[in-house]
Design a protein around this motif. Structure first.
Motif, mmCIF file in Angstrom:
data_model
loop_
_atom_site.group_PDB
_atom_site.id
_atom_site.type_symbol
_atom_site.label_atom_id
_atom_site.label_comp_id
_atom_site.label_asym_id
_atom_site.label_seq_id
_atom_site.Cartn_x
_atom_site.Cartn_y
_atom_site.Cartn_z
ATOM 1 N N HIS A 9 0.874 -1.174 0.000
ATOM 2 C CA HIS A 9 0.000 0.000 0.000
ATOM 3 C C HIS A 9 0.907 1.219 0.000
ATOM 4 O O HIS A 9 1.969 1.193 0.628
ATOM 5 C CB HIS A 9 -0.862 -0.011 1.262
ATOM 6 N N PRO A 10 0.511 2.313 -0.665
ATOM 7 C CA PRO A 10 1.382 3.496 -0.684
ATOM 8 C C PRO A 10 1.786 3.980 0.697
ATOM 9 O O PRO A 10 2.845 4.562 0.859
ATOM 10 C CB PRO A 10 0.529 4.551 -1.393
ATOM 11 N N ASN A 11 0.947 3.762 1.693
ATOM 12 C CA ASN A 11 1.237 4.272 3.033
ATOM 13 C C ASN A 11 1.524 3.149 4.027
ATOM 14 O O ASN A 11 1.525 3.378 5.223
ATOM 15 C CB ASN A 11 0.054 5.073 3.571
ATOM 16 N N TRP A 12 1.753 1.936 3.524
ATOM 17 C CA TRP A 12 1.690 0.782 4.422
ATOM 18 C C TRP A 12 3.032 0.082 4.530
ATOM 19 O O TRP A 12 3.717 -0.143 3.548
ATOM 20 C CB TRP A 12 0.648 -0.193 3.864
ATOM 21 N N VAL B 198 -12.619 6.235 -1.278
ATOM 22 C CA VAL B 198 -11.473 5.937 -0.422
ATOM 23 C C VAL B 198 -10.628 4.881 -1.114
ATOM 24 O O VAL B 198 -11.125 4.133 -1.967
ATOM 25 C CB VAL B 198 -11.939 5.440 0.972
ATOM 26 N N SER B 199 -9.360 4.812 -0.765
ATOM 27 C CA SER B 199 -8.479 3.749 -1.238
ATOM 28 C C SER B 199 -7.824 3.067 -0.059
ATOM 29 O O SER B 199 -7.318 3.732 0.849
ATOM 30 C CB SER B 199 -7.394 4.306 -2.157
ATOM 31 N N TRP B 200 -7.815 1.724 -0.060
ATOM 32 C CA TRP B 200 -7.099 0.994 0.992
ATOM 33 C C TRP B 200 -5.851 0.302 0.471
ATOM 34 O O TRP B 200 -5.160 -0.397 1.218
ATOM 35 C CB TRP B 200 -8.004 0.008 1.723
ATOM 36 N N LEU C 31 -3.330 2.805 12.239
ATOM 37 C CA LEU C 31 -4.067 1.587 12.513
ATOM 38 C C LEU C 31 -5.033 1.776 13.675
ATOM 39 O O LEU C 31 -4.673 2.337 14.718
ATOM 40 C CB LEU C 31 -3.098 0.452 12.847
ATOM 41 N N ASN C 32 -6.251 1.264 13.489
ATOM 42 C CA ASN C 32 -7.272 1.307 14.541
ATOM 43 C C ASN C 32 -7.634 2.730 14.955
ATOM 44 O O ASN C 32 -8.132 2.935 16.068
ATOM 45 C CB ASN C 32 -6.835 0.519 15.789
ATOM 46 N N TRP D 42 -8.333 2.302 7.582
ATOM 47 C CA TRP D 42 -7.134 2.330 8.411
ATOM 48 C C TRP D 42 -6.204 1.148 8.166
ATOM 49 O O TRP D 42 -5.160 1.021 8.812
ATOM 50 C CB TRP D 42 -7.466 2.451 9.894
ATOM 51 N N ALA D 43 -6.532 0.260 7.220
ATOM 52 C CA ALA D 43 -5.660 -0.866 6.879
ATOM 53 C C ALA D 43 -6.100 -1.453 5.558
ATOM 54 O O ALA D 43 -7.178 -1.152 5.054
ATOM 55 C CB ALA D 43 -5.710 -1.942 7.972
ATOM 56 N N GLN D 44 -5.272 -2.319 4.995
ATOM 57 C CA GLN D 44 -5.652 -3.018 3.789
ATOM 58 C C GLN D 44 -6.945 -3.797 4.020
ATOM 59 O O GLN D 44 -7.117 -4.448 5.046
ATOM 60 C CB GLN D 44 -4.551 -3.990 3.378
#
Length: 394
Positions: free
Chosen positions: A6-9, A274-276, A374-375, A324-326
């Motif tokens: 993920h781009p931010n993950w 939104v994108s995950w 996350l969360n 907040w997550a994949q």
């Protein structure tokens, strides 16, 4: 190791988060190569010697909703749980929007409502929210004099309201906002001759307003926007033909407008998106039957419309959505009882609607939602006093 990017993950952290020790450089994410990405031609990502293949972690299917904690030294998910939405063996049972007393009520993780005030004499429409790093939130509203105002949380306190002006003639809709990287914010409004206008923060200052036009039939309501990688923007509007229209920035230019159709009867509210994960977009609208409908891009094609129902009594306006997550999606709407309702995808199924209440007097706008980790979910809505109210989950 083969894993999904993920781009931010990164594992159980957001990789573009400076609190993780990564340094932002230039205009690209440091772990992306310089190759161009075309979402309509699905290509494997190549960067730093890794080959990124969606959904695969080692030989196992990645499912964040099974609540396992990632161990970076392993190629599997060790059996350690971190997801509060799957605590113990109980799942909350909801009847008429309320929990039975003998089940775990994960709403204890939700804060009360916080009044963040408003610019001048208040604002109209619904707030927008974005986050470009951990513990950072930027919120935007349309003031009564049709200017866009900005208020932000810097990790320690909320700023005062800042007037960002408007295109000539003022705003004609609530704003939309998204971030595709650290210290970057892109905002969109309907203004002028009912075209979509764009204003962005590049880390040094705010740009001027840019006119991006409108689909051939024109559009109503406010835009929705998502980003699935660095320097990528996907915008959505409700056309006057009540279809969903799409326009995107691919890193070098803006596309034309694309007609994505509508559920039977057409749209009955502004879209949200939104994108995950990389090459993933999820769109939500209110249909003519006053149900929430879902359409998504899976990296190869747009899927058919899915009816996700509505809270008891129905809902008004547009959907607020965050991830907040994949493979995690949280949706929020304003019920006809002026309470905020929540429905979420846990990686395997959509959960039932739950009533998250409201500030005294109810909410008067559609909610917006954003996640910075996350969360973590932060929601905003206009209250009965025309101030912006904030409720968060952690």
């Amino acid at each position: 190791m083969v894993y999904y990017n993920h781009p931010n993950w990164q594992g159980n952290l957001y990789r573009n988060n400076p609190f993780n020790g990564y340094q932002w450089q230039g205009t690209e994410y440091p772990f992306f190569s310089q190759q161009s990405y075309n979402p309509y031609l699905m290509q494997p990502f190549q960067s730093q010697g890794y080959s990124y293949q969606p959904y695969q972690w080692g030989q196992q299917q990645y499912d964040p909703y099974t609540s396992y904690q990632w161990d970076a030294s392993q190629s599997y998910w060790p059996e350690q749980q971190y997801n509060p939405f799957a605590l113990g063996q109980q799942n909350p049972a909801i009847f008429n929007g309320e929990y039975e007393s003998n089940t775990y009520d994960w709403r204890q993780g939700w804060s009360g409502w916080e009044d963040l005030g408003a610019p001048g004499r208040g604002f109209i429409g619904s707030p927008a929210s974005a986050s470009w790093q951990a513990n950072r939130i930027d919120s935007f509203v349309r003031s009564r004099n049709n200017q866009m105002w900005h208020k932000w949380w810097d990790g320690a306190e909320w700023s005062r309201w800042e007037d960002l002006g408007s295109p000539q003639g003022g705003l004609r809709s609530s704003p939309a906002a998204v971030s595709w990287g650290p210290n970057r914010i892109d905002t969109f409004v309907r203004a002028g001759r009912n075209t979509m206008w764009h204003k962005w923060w590049d880390g040094a200052g705010w740009s001027r307003w840019e006119d991006l036009g409108a689909p051939r039939p024109g559009f109503v309501g406010k835009p929705g926007v998502a980003s699935w990688q660095s320097n990528r923007l996907d915008c959505f509007v409700q056309g006057r033909d009540n279809n969903l229209w799409h326009k995107w920035w691919d890193g070098s230019r803006w596309s034309g407008w694309e007609n994505l159709g509508a559920p039977r009867g057409g749209l009955n509210g502004s879209p949200s998106a939104v994108s995950w994960g990389a090459n993933r977009i999820d769109c939500f609208v209110r249909g003519r039957n006053n149900q929430m409908w879902h359409k998504w891009w899976d990296g190869r094609r747009w899927n058919e419309w899915e009816n996700l129902g509505s809270p008891q009594g129905g809902f008004e306006g547009s959907v607020g959505v965050s991830s907040w997550a994949q493979n995690r999606i949280d949706c929020f709407v304003r019920g006809r009882n002026n309470r905020m309702w929540h429905k979420w995808w846990d990686g395997r199924r959509w959960n039932e609607w739950e009533n998250l209440g409201s500030p005294q007097g109810g909410i008067r706008s559609s909610p917006s939602a954003v996640s910075w980790g996350l969360n973590r979910i932060d929601c905003f809505a206009r209250g009965r006093n025309d101030g912006m109210w904030h409720k968060w989950f952690t």
